[in-house]
Design an enzyme around this catalytic site. Structure first.
Site, mmCIF file in Angstrom:
data_model
loop_
_atom_site.group_PDB
_atom_site.id
_atom_site.type_symbol
_atom_site.label_atom_id
_atom_site.label_comp_id
_atom_site.label_asym_id
_atom_site.label_seq_id
_atom_site.Cartn_x
_atom_site.Cartn_y
_atom_site.Cartn_z
ATOM 1 N N ASP A 1 -7.367 15.210 -1.010
ATOM 2 C CA ASP A 1 -7.433 16.320 -1.961
ATOM 3 C C ASP A 1 -8.869 16.673 -2.349
ATOM 4 O OD1 ASP A 1 -4.786 17.000 -2.121
ATOM 5 O OD2 ASP A 1 -4.342 15.669 -3.807
ATOM 6 N N SER B 1 4.961 13.643 -7.721
ATOM 7 C CA SER B 1 3.722 12.903 -7.417
ATOM 8 C C SER B 1 3.462 11.772 -8.393
ATOM 9 C CB SER B 1 2.513 13.837 -7.464
ATOM 10 O OG SER B 1 2.675 14.885 -6.561
ATOM 11 N N GLU C 1 -1.313 21.550 -19.470
ATOM 12 C CA GLU C 1 -1.591 20.209 -19.967
ATOM 13 C C GLU C 1 -2.000 20.199 -21.435
ATOM 14 O OE1 GLU C 1 -3.026 21.567 -17.266
ATOM 15 O OE2 GLU C 1 -1.982 20.544 -15.624
ATOM 16 N N HIS D 1 -3.849 9.246 -9.863
ATOM 17 C CA HIS D 1 -4.778 9.791 -8.863
ATOM 18 C C HIS D 1 -6.230 9.647 -9.304
ATOM 19 C CE1 HIS D 1 -0.938 11.252 -7.579
ATOM 20 N NE2 HIS D 1 -1.444 11.772 -6.483
ATOM 21 N N PHE E 1 -6.491 16.329 -14.760
ATOM 22 C CA PHE E 1 -5.891 17.346 -15.639
ATOM 23 C C PHE E 1 -5.608 16.792 -17.036
ATOM 24 C CE2 PHE E 1 -3.948 18.411 -11.329
ATOM 25 C CZ PHE E 1 -5.008 19.219 -10.972
ATOM 26 N N ARG F 1 -3.820 6.066 -6.866
ATOM 27 C CA ARG F 1 -2.829 6.728 -6.034
ATOM 28 C C ARG F 1 -2.462 5.876 -4.826
ATOM 29 N NH1 ARG F 1 -2.647 9.511 -1.327
ATOM 30 N NH2 ARG F 1 -1.033 11.111 -1.161
#
Lengths: 290, 290
Positions: A91, A11, A32, A83, A57, A141
């Protein structure tokens, strides 16, 4: 250079690096916090680590590690957050980073970059690698219209005027730069001359260009795909209110979470539209005269 | 490699000296942590005066062994060990926690050469140590990385992210020294947030585990030697220690985790430590046949 990924190699498009340089790629797993700490350790041994994940994240989930292990240590780590914004789409709110500018720009030693298209993103990434110290780079994104060329200058700490104007200035970053240009075009048809500033370096901020905009156009609208609270608008307001106060409007997300949907639908629903930006510009121009 | 009785006693004398430094630092600062630093005096003595390859005159020596202190709040013992091994003047220890000091209340790598890492928020050190191990592996460097940790910081998720990563990656150049003193701020670890069976947990995530008496210098040195010989795994040395060791009213008392003694209480502590120091000196004299 070392790349670290937290189970999002495909991704975040770090897959290509992992194939080409497997010995300098670290798969951190869905962890992370450890990823950020390992990057700090790698940096202290002279590496230039890029940590890559969705921005919710990283820096979302590992902010304390970024604050202490990276920023307080002034470790030469680059944090690539993808993103960001509503354009993450289907999402939903959990994965739409709308707070990442706020949480990174408050950190000492940190540089915060929000490039406006793929061409500028490449330049920002290279500039981050050359810069000595922590850098956060904000990625979108969705496919974003390309408004810059190879020849467009890019420098950390610099903003640039993309369109000249005298009645007001729109200062935008990331995906909102194209929207700002569209708004300026629409306003031109209505007889307003609006300057558009692309501001990819949220920290350090190009105070000279911003103060010049305040002095020369007398009104400022900022525009970002991020919470109004603590984002680009806040950064610009900090500069304008202390150097040369003029009427300001901040267009962004109004203290609310996003939801699932198509990017364009979400922009409409949450007020990131040409009409909204144009309305904000008319409002500041009106206030300037009063 | 075993060490002679005389050398063991001399190292005990050094540990006793560090304890007296710690008490003086805490009394002078009027705040700080007593339990952990006193409990880890032998471990830091063994590391700085016997185990680690390092050069106080050249703190950035590329081939040095690295020591990351994860539970930064016990930094008084590290400062004392560094001063006594020649990194900075012993007098400077009394600036600990005071304005303009290089000896911050929790360690800051940029403040003091040789300090290696920034730490305080628990669970961040091991990840940084792993980053350094990865860099050594990439560059084919021979240095070893030590990480001093507390038992309490095993409450943190990041610690387990890091433990699993190190086990999965067979980081044989990594050795941790875990201060198993059974206390944390709110009480005993097995009441607050039970960690047992700790050894089995480590082994389950692919670590080599050695359990020792953390006040026995010979055992500490031998465990570090054993760790060097373990080629397929990282090694955790679980050091069973008494928090507040050497001061009767502090030993095993959670309330002394994060507290400094008053001048009067400090004098009582120093008296006890001087008596113990005297005993060690007499034993050394006896061994030397003086």
């Amino acid at each position: 250079m070392v790349v670290l990924s937290a189970d999002l190699t495909e991704s975040t498009r770090t897959l290509e690096f992992s194939k080409r340089y497997p010995e300098r790629f670290v798969e951190a797993g869905v962890a992370e916090q450890n990823m950020a700490g390992m990057a700090a350790g790698l940096a202290m041994e002279g590496k230039i680590p890029f940590v890559s994940s969705f921005a919710v994240f990283s820096p979302g989930r590992n902010w304390d590690q970024i604050r202490v292990s990276i920023c307080y240590s002034n470790a030469n780590v680059k944090i690539a957050g993808s993103h960001t914004g509503l354009t993450t789409g289907g999402d939903g709110a959990t994965h739409q980073a709308l707070e990442d500018i706020a949480m990174t720009r408050c950190l000492p030693n940190m540089v915060v970059l929000a490039p406006c298209d793929s061409v500028e993103t490449k330049k920002a990434t290279l500039a981050a690698a050359r810069h000595s110290g922590p850098v956060y780079i904000r990625f979108a994104r969705d496919k974003t219209p390309v408004v810059t060329t190879e020849a467009t200058p890019f420098e950390i700490g610099k903003a640039s005027v993309f369109r000249e104007g005298s009645h007001a200035t729109i200062i935008a970053c990331g995906t909102m730069v194209y929207l700002a240009l569209e708004a300026a075009e629409a306003l031109a048809e209505a007889g307003f001359s609006v300057r558009v500033v692309n501001n990819p370096s949220i920290k350090p901020l190009d105070v000279d260009v911003i103060v010049a905009a305040a002095k020369e156009t007398g009104a400022i609208v900022t525009c970002e795909e991020h919470q109004v609270c603590g984002g680009l608008g806040g950064a610009v307001a900090e500069a304008v209110s202390t150097r040369f106060p003029v009427p300001m409007e901040i267009v962004g997300i109004g203290d609310i979470f996003g939801e699932s949907g198509e990017p364009q639908e979400l922009w409409r629903k949450y007020g990131l539209t040409v009409e909204r930006v144009a309305g904000a510009v008319r409002a500041v121009i009106e206030r300037k005269g009063s | 490699m075993t060490i002679s009785d005389l050398e063991a006693l001399e190292l005990e004398a050094t540990a006793n000296m560090l304890r007296r430094d710690i008490i003086r630092m805490l009394v002078s600062a009027g705040s700080g942590h007593a339990g952990g630093p006193l409990g880890m005096a032998e471990v830091f003595t063994a590391l700085y005066f016997r185990v680690m390859r390092h050069d106080p005159e050249n703190p950035d020596w590329a081939e040095r062994d690295r020591l990351v202190l994860s539970n930064g709040h016990i930094c008084a013992v590290r400062y004392a060990a560094m001063a006594r091994s020649g990194y900075f003047p012993v007098d400077e220890l009394l600036t600990y926690r005071k304005i303009d000091s290089r000896l911050q209340g929790h360690p800051h790598n940029l403040s003091l050469p040789g300090l290696e890492n920034t730490g305080g928020p628990l669970g961040q050190g091991l990840s940084q140590a792993i980053g350094r191990c990865l860099a050594a592996r990439m560059d084919d460097k021979r240095y070893r990385v030590f990480c001093a940790m507390s038992d309490g910081e095993h409450d943190e998720g990041q610690t387990w992210e890091a433990l699993m990563f190190a086990g999965n990656h067979k980081l044989r150049n990594l050795t941790t020294l875990l201060d198993r003193n059974n206390i944390q701020i709110d009480g005993h670890t097995e009441d607050v947030f039970p960690l047992e069976p700790l050894r089995a947990k480590y082994e389950a995530v692919k670590w080599h585990v050695i359990e020792i008496d953390g006040h026995n210098i010979r055992q500490i040195v031998e465990a570090c030697e054993e760790a060097k010989a373990v080629y397929e795994k990282p090694t955790a040395i679980i050091c069973h220690t008494v928090p507040g060791k050497g001061v009767d009213y502090m030993e095993n008392e959670p309330e002394w985790h994060g507290k400094a003694p008053s001048a009067e209480m400090g004098e009582r502590a120093l008296e006890q430590l001087r008596t113990e120091g005297e005993r060690i000196r007499k034993e050394i004299a006896k061994l030397r046949g003086l």
